[in-house]
Scaffold this active site. Structure first.
Site, PDB file in Angstrom:
ATOM      1  N   THR A   4      25.164 -15.423  31.940  1.00 17.90           N
ATOM      2  CA  THR A   4      26.585 -15.690  31.746  1.00 17.90           C
ATOM      3  C   THR A   4      27.187 -16.372  32.972  1.00 17.90           C
ATOM      4  O   THR A   4      28.060 -17.219  32.868  1.00 17.90           O
ATOM      5  CB  THR A   4      27.353 -14.369  31.488  1.00 17.90           C
ATOM      6  OG1 THR A   4      26.664 -13.617  30.481  1.00 17.90           O
ATOM      7  CG2 THR A   4      28.770 -14.617  31.035  1.00 17.90           C
ATOM      8  N   ARG A  13      20.923 -13.989  38.169  1.00 15.45           N
ATOM      9  CA  ARG A  13      21.063 -12.695  38.851  1.00 15.45           C
ATOM     10  C   ARG A  13      19.780 -11.906  38.716  1.00 15.45           C
ATOM     11  O   ARG A  13      19.270 -11.720  37.616  1.00 15.45           O
ATOM     12  CB  ARG A  13      22.221 -11.894  38.251  1.00 15.45           C
ATOM     13  CG  ARG A  13      23.532 -12.548  38.572  1.00 15.45           C
ATOM     14  CD  ARG A  13      24.730 -11.717  38.206  1.00 15.45           C
ATOM     15  NE  ARG A  13      25.909 -12.572  38.330  1.00 15.45           N
ATOM     16  CZ  ARG A  13      27.123 -12.230  37.963  1.00 15.45           C
ATOM     17  NH1 ARG A  13      27.345 -11.044  37.453  1.00 15.45           N
ATOM     18  NH2 ARG A  13      28.119 -13.067  38.113  1.00 15.45           N
ATOM     19  N   SER A  56      28.384 -10.757  41.837  1.00 16.93           N
ATOM     20  CA  SER A  56      29.690 -10.263  41.398  1.00 16.93           C
ATOM     21  C   SER A  56      29.837  -8.751  41.520  1.00 16.93           C
ATOM     22  O   SER A  56      29.728  -8.211  42.603  1.00 16.93           O
ATOM     23  CB  SER A  56      29.921 -10.719  39.962  1.00 16.93           C
ATOM     24  OG  SER A  56      31.241 -10.486  39.607  1.00 16.93           O
ATOM     25  N   HIS A  57      30.020  -8.076  40.383  1.00 17.71           N
ATOM     26  CA  HIS A  57      30.308  -6.639  40.394  1.00 17.71           C
ATOM     27  C   HIS A  57      29.037  -5.794  40.479  1.00 17.71           C
ATOM     28  O   HIS A  57      29.119  -4.574  40.550  1.00 17.71           O
ATOM     29  CB  HIS A  57      31.068  -6.278  39.124  1.00 17.71           C
ATOM     30  CG  HIS A  57      30.308  -6.681  37.895  1.00 17.71           C
ATOM     31  ND1 HIS A  57      30.195  -7.995  37.523  1.00 17.71           N
ATOM     32  CD2 HIS A  57      29.596  -5.969  37.012  1.00 17.71           C
ATOM     33  CE1 HIS A  57      29.454  -8.069  36.436  1.00 17.71           C
ATOM     34  NE2 HIS A  57      29.071  -6.854  36.102  1.00 17.71           N
ATOM     35  N   ASP A  78      36.669  -7.329  42.623  1.00 17.37           N
ATOM     36  CA  ASP A  78      35.231  -7.066  42.546  1.00 17.37           C
ATOM     37  C   ASP A  78      34.465  -7.693  43.709  1.00 17.37           C
ATOM     38  O   ASP A  78      35.054  -8.248  44.638  1.00 17.37           O
ATOM     39  CB  ASP A  78      34.668  -7.549  41.204  1.00 17.37           C
ATOM     40  CG  ASP A  78      34.602  -9.063  41.098  1.00 17.37           C
ATOM     41  OD1 ASP A  78      35.425  -9.728  41.757  1.00 17.37           O
ATOM     42  OD2 ASP A  78      33.742  -9.585  40.368  1.00 17.37           O
ATOM     43  N   ASP A 107      32.813 -10.435  44.283  1.00 20.06           N
ATOM     44  CA  ASP A 107      33.044 -11.825  44.683  1.00 20.06           C
ATOM     45  C   ASP A 107      34.492 -12.272  44.528  1.00 20.06           C
ATOM     46  O   ASP A 107      34.803 -13.458  44.672  1.00 20.06           O
ATOM     47  CB  ASP A 107      32.112 -12.769  43.917  1.00 20.06           C
ATOM     48  CG  ASP A 107      32.350 -12.742  42.423  1.00 20.06           C
ATOM     49  OD1 ASP A 107      32.775 -11.687  41.914  1.00 20.06           O
ATOM     50  OD2 ASP A 107      32.120 -13.763  41.760  1.00 20.06           O
ATOM     51  N   ASP A 148      36.634 -12.424  41.958  1.00 20.96           N
ATOM     52  CA  ASP A 148      37.233 -13.112  40.810  1.00 20.96           C
ATOM     53  C   ASP A 148      37.803 -12.152  39.764  1.00 20.96           C
ATOM     54  O   ASP A 148      38.535 -12.560  38.879  1.00 20.96           O
ATOM     55  CB  ASP A 148      36.243 -14.119  40.177  1.00 20.96           C
ATOM     56  CG  ASP A 148      34.935 -13.487  39.770  1.00 20.96           C
ATOM     57  OD1 ASP A 148      34.765 -12.266  39.973  1.00 20.96           O
ATOM     58  OD2 ASP A 148      34.068 -14.224  39.253  1.00 20.96           O
ATOM     59  N   ARG A 149      37.481 -10.860  39.872  1.00 17.56           N
ATOM     60  CA  ARG A 149      38.034  -9.907  38.902  1.00 17.56           C
ATOM     61  C   ARG A 149      39.218  -9.154  39.497  1.00 17.56           C
ATOM     62  O   ARG A 149      39.356  -9.061  40.717  1.00 17.56           O
ATOM     63  CB  ARG A 149      36.986  -8.864  38.516  1.00 17.56           C
ATOM     64  CG  ARG A 149      35.810  -9.448  37.798  1.00 17.56           C
ATOM     65  CD  ARG A 149      34.901  -8.352  37.280  1.00 17.56           C
ATOM     66  NE  ARG A 149      33.776  -8.952  36.576  1.00 17.56           N
ATOM     67  CZ  ARG A 149      33.029  -8.343  35.682  1.00 17.56           C
ATOM     68  NH1 ARG A 149      33.280  -7.073  35.393  1.00 17.56           N
ATOM     69  NH2 ARG A 149      32.042  -8.962  35.092  1.00 17.56           N
ATOM     70  N   GLU A 170      38.485  -9.927  28.758  1.00 15.32           N
ATOM     71  CA  GLU A 170      38.681  -8.476  28.765  1.00 15.32           C
ATOM     72  C   GLU A 170      38.006  -7.807  29.959  1.00 15.32           C
ATOM     73  O   GLU A 170      38.323  -6.688  30.302  1.00 15.32           O
ATOM     74  CB  GLU A 170      38.173  -7.854  27.458  1.00 15.32           C
ATOM     75  CG  GLU A 170      36.750  -8.252  27.029  1.00 15.32           C
ATOM     76  CD  GLU A 170      35.650  -7.805  27.945  1.00 15.32           C
ATOM     77  OE1 GLU A 170      35.704  -6.658  28.409  1.00 15.32           O
ATOM     78  OE2 GLU A 170      34.729  -8.611  28.199  1.00 15.32           O
ATOM     79  N   LYS A 226      37.900 -17.526  37.462  1.00 13.80           N
ATOM     80  CA  LYS A 226      38.888 -16.463  37.404  1.00 13.80           C
ATOM     81  C   LYS A 226      39.220 -16.057  38.832  1.00 13.80           C
ATOM     82  O   LYS A 226      38.433 -16.306  39.747  1.00 13.80           O
ATOM     83  CB  LYS A 226      38.411 -15.302  36.554  1.00 13.80           C
ATOM     84  CG  LYS A 226      37.078 -14.670  36.938  1.00 13.80           C
ATOM     85  CD  LYS A 226      36.678 -13.657  35.877  1.00 13.80           C
ATOM     86  CE  LYS A 226      35.433 -12.879  36.240  1.00 13.80           C
ATOM     87  NZ  LYS A 226      34.199 -13.551  35.799  1.00 13.80           N
ATOM     88  N   ARG A 271      27.054  -4.259  24.755  1.00 12.35           N
ATOM     89  CA  ARG A 271      28.496  -4.028  24.857  1.00 12.35           C
ATOM     90  C   ARG A 271      29.094  -3.932  23.454  1.00 12.35           C
ATOM     91  O   ARG A 271      28.776  -4.758  22.597  1.00 12.35           O
ATOM     92  CB  ARG A 271      29.182  -5.170  25.590  1.00 12.35           C
ATOM     93  CG  ARG A 271      28.594  -5.490  26.961  1.00 12.35           C
ATOM     94  CD  ARG A 271      29.634  -6.240  27.809  1.00 12.35           C
ATOM     95  NE  ARG A 271      29.083  -6.853  28.995  1.00 12.35           N
ATOM     96  CZ  ARG A 271      28.697  -6.200  30.106  1.00 12.35           C
ATOM     97  NH1 ARG A 271      28.810  -4.890  30.163  1.00 12.35           N
ATOM     98  NH2 ARG A 271      28.223  -6.858  31.152  1.00 12.35           N
TER      99      ARG A 271
HETATM  100  C1  VG1 Z   1      30.266 -10.268  32.217  1.00 10.37           C
HETATM  101  C2  VG1 Z   1      31.600 -10.244  31.510  1.00 10.37           C
HETATM  102  C3  VG1 Z   1      32.122 -11.663  31.342  1.00 10.37           C
HETATM  103  C4  VG1 Z   1      32.203 -12.333  32.720  1.00 10.37           C
HETATM  104  C5  VG1 Z   1      30.851 -12.264  33.394  1.00 10.37           C
HETATM  105  C6  VG1 Z   1      30.888 -12.810  34.799  1.00 10.37           C
HETATM  106  O1  VG1 Z   1      29.314 -10.975  31.439  1.00 10.37           O
HETATM  107  O2  VG1 Z   1      31.493  -9.601  30.265  1.00 10.37           O
HETATM  108  O3  VG1 Z   1      33.370 -11.622  30.706  1.00 10.37           O
HETATM  109  O4  VG1 Z   1      32.604 -13.668  32.591  1.00 10.37           O
HETATM  110  O5  VG1 Z   1      30.409 -10.911  33.475  1.00 10.37           O
HETATM  111  O6  VG1 Z   1      31.845 -12.141  35.565  1.00 10.37           O
HETATM  112  P1  VG1 Z   1      28.241 -10.269  30.482  1.00 10.37           P
HETATM  113  O7  VG1 Z   1      27.396 -11.372  29.925  1.00 10.37           O
HETATM  114  O8  VG1 Z   1      27.511  -9.279  31.310  1.00 10.37           O
HETATM  115  O9  VG1 Z   1      29.040  -9.557  29.423  1.00 10.37           O
HETATM  116  V1  VG1 Z   1      31.529 -11.827  37.172  1.00 10.37           V
HETATM  117  O10 VG1 Z   1      32.957 -11.235  37.891  1.00 10.37           O
HETATM  118  O11 VG1 Z   1      30.198 -10.828  37.011  1.00 10.37           O
HETATM  119  O12 VG1 Z   1      31.091 -13.310  37.798  1.00 10.37           O
HETATM  120 CO    CO Z   2      32.969 -11.429  39.827  1.00  9.03          CO
END
Ligand code: VG1
Ligand code: CO
Length: 545
Positions: free
Chosen positions: A18, A22, A113-114, A278, A280, A282-283, A365, A377, A498
């Site tokens: 996504t 990672r 990210s998170h 979060d 990085d 962006d959240r 979301e 974001k 999910r």
């Molecule tokens: C998750 C979230 C998605 C977001 C992505 C990257 O992806 O659901 O909405 O854009 O993380 O966000 P997934 O495929 O695990 O549902 V971040 O802040 O991790 O760059």
């Molecule tokens: Co992030």
């Protein structure tokens, strides 16, 4: 500059998800693993000679080592200039801004990210294109194809660079600029929001706040902007020093992981406003005294009130949300007569709409929202949006949310995640769901939920005509309720399933119910259709947000 070409063989697991690639740090530390991927990025690009590349990351373990490797590979590839955040630190939205501001060719973001960080945890890498946004699918597909055939990578023989000292270096024609990680971004924020008004409201005691940086990248950004520029009391920003392992936690701003903040806001004597970001940056999670704002509601409220923010005072062109995000923003769009787009999960799908001027605000979301100011974001942007809103409306967060529900009704929403499920089991669950889609329409499930449609989301990009299929299973009911099932594309262990659940309540007097109770019947229907608990052997979701 002496350049060495090293022979290599492909790794077969370098398909971007996504949001970039990672993997566990240990996977990235395999010989040639990072080099293969970075070289494959460069092999997928054209005409970048002499141009600018922005590089930075969220400071997690392996960030510095990866940057040194990338510098040597960038030099060998023939870029003209590298812009790097001091200490190798840049938030994801800051990278996006720097690419745009300095008209860079692109950028490399080092982040998972998170996801947790540390020697045994996660690392990630993502390429962003010249609009500042994540590379679109056609690029990531080409990149993946290149990772499958790569047979060499090129490294320039240069010493490690001092990432901590600001300034400019010239290494055999490659300019390297180590810049202040925060300054450009802070200036951008000051141009979007009414900083004077926010500062006055804080000084007058109308706004008190707490911000949990979760030991991640937003610490320095939030300290500077919220405390030094806007005058929030020292200590308002906590967990503010980025750590390589984020203090051992999940830097994920939700009620499950940002519990320190949640305890403050839901406890006795809460501040007026609370927020977290979060790994990085962006959240965002937004809270008020005794209230948590769902990200879907936050997006809708921002859209409904955008005119109160200086940068959007002339109006917004349209809005977009990812498919699993609640339909709250759609209702605002109808009322304000704005176009509203539904995109697959992941920020890369908003880029075309933003570039074409079709939308100004968008969100997901998963605690993400943003606007046309960058192409990612942006966590702190959302926090400042809310502070500006509170200062303008002179209302509490709770009052703003309740007033919104009064006008539009409430889309009661939650997401259940089943993490690290065995991949075969997860795939079988999705197959089982898929096999039911053709016959579900018209059926009544639970105590009176009649299926209006059951399909797999397929997105037709209105700007470039590209088609993205298999973007999540949706089951919509005649009363407006919805269940969505998706497999995560960001996890690093097994599969994460999910389930997104929502129902609509128009009656304001009934809008205050607990989401798990209001959604109980839909939760039961979701299990009946998917048998996730039964097949995975889990009693409950790993995380509920
Ligand atoms: C998750 C979230 C998605 C977001 C992505 C990257 O992806 O659901 O909405 O854009 O993380 O966000 P997934 O495929 O695990 O549902 V971040 O802040 O991790 O760059
Ligand atoms: Co992030």
């Amino acid at each position: 500059m002496q350049i060495t070409t090293y022979d290599t063989t492909p790794y077969d697991d370098q398909k971007p998800g996504t949001s970039g690639l990672r993997k566990k740090v240990k996977v990235f530390q395999q010989p040639g693993y990072l080099e293969n991927f970075v070289q494959s990025i460069f092999n997928s690009l054209e005409d970048f000679h002499g141009k600018i590349l922005v590089v930075g990351g969220d400071g997690r373990y392996f960030n510095r080592q990866a940057i040194q490797t990338i510098i040597k590979m960038t030099a060998a590839a023939g870029f003209g200039e590298l812009i790097i955040g001091q200490g190798g630190l840049l938030s994801t939205p800051a990278v996006s801004h720097l690419i745009r501001k300095y008209a860079a060719f692109g950028g490399i973001v080092l982040s998972a990210s998170h996801n947790p960080g540390g020697p045994d945890e996660d690392f990630g890498i993502k390429y962003n294109v010249s609009n500042g946004g994540p590379a679109p699918e056609k690029f990531t597909d080409a990149l993946y194809a290149n990772t499958r055939i790569i047979n060499n990578y090129r490294i320039a023989a240069i010493d490690d660079i001092d990432l901590d000292t600001l300034g400019e270096l010239d290494i055999d024609g490659l300019k390297i600029r180590i810049i202040d990680s925060v300054a450009d971004y802070a200036e951008l924020m000051a141009n979007i929001f009414d900083f004077d008004l926010i500062r006055q409201s804080i000084a007058a005691g109308l706004i008190t706040l707490k911000f949990d940086a979760m030991h991640a990248i937003t610490g320095p950004y939030a300290k500077h902007i919220l405390e030094e520029v806007l005058g929030a009391a020292p200590g308002s920003v906590f967990n503010a020093v980025p750590l390589e392992d984020f203090g051992g936690g999940h830097p994920d701003p939700n009620l499950a992981h940002a519990h320190e903040l949640a305890d403050l806001l839901l406890g006795d004597h809460p501040p007026v406003f609370g927020a977290a970001s979060d790994g990085d940056g962006d959240r965002n999670m937004v809270m008020g005294a005794h209230i948590f704002v769902t990200p879907s509601d936050s997006l809708a409220i921002m859209a409904a009130n955008a005119k109160l923010i200086p940068a959007y005072a002339q109006g917004i062109s349209g809005v977009a949300r990812s498919m699993p995000t609640s339909q709250a923003v759609d209702r605002v769009a109808v009322k304000l007569n704005l176009p509203c787009y539904e995109t697959p999960t992941g920020w890369k799908f908003f880029g075309n709409l933003l570039d074409a001027g079709k939308i100004t605000l968008c969100g997901e979301e998963s605690f993400g929202s943003g606007s046309d100011h960058v192409r990612e974001k942006d966590g702190l942007w959302a926090v400042l949006f809310w502070l500006n809103l509170i200062a303008r409306k002179r209302q509490s967060v709770a009052d703003i949310v309740h007033e919104h529900w009064q006008t539009y009704g409430r889309d009661i929403y939650c997401r259940h995640d089943y993490e690290a499920v065995d991949s075969d089991t997860a795939n079988a669950i999705v197959e089982r769901l898929r096999s039911q889609l053709a016959t579900l329409s018209g059926e009544t499930l639970g105590g009176g939920y009649t299926v209006k449609y059951a399909d797999e989301f397929c997105y037709h990009d209105p700007v470039d005509g590209s088609v993205s299929s298999n973007q999540g299973i949706r089951i919509g009911f005649t009363n407006g309720s919805r269940i969505v099932f998706r497999l995560s594309g960001t996890g690093t262990v097994g599969a994460t399933l999910r389930i997104y659940l929502e129902c609509y309540e128009r009656d304001a007097s009934k809008c205050h119910q607990d989401a798990q109770i209001a959604l109980a019947e839909l939760i039961a229907i979701a299990e009946q259709l998917s048998e996730i608990k039964k097949r995975s052997g889990r009693n409950e979701p790993s995380v509920i947000t």
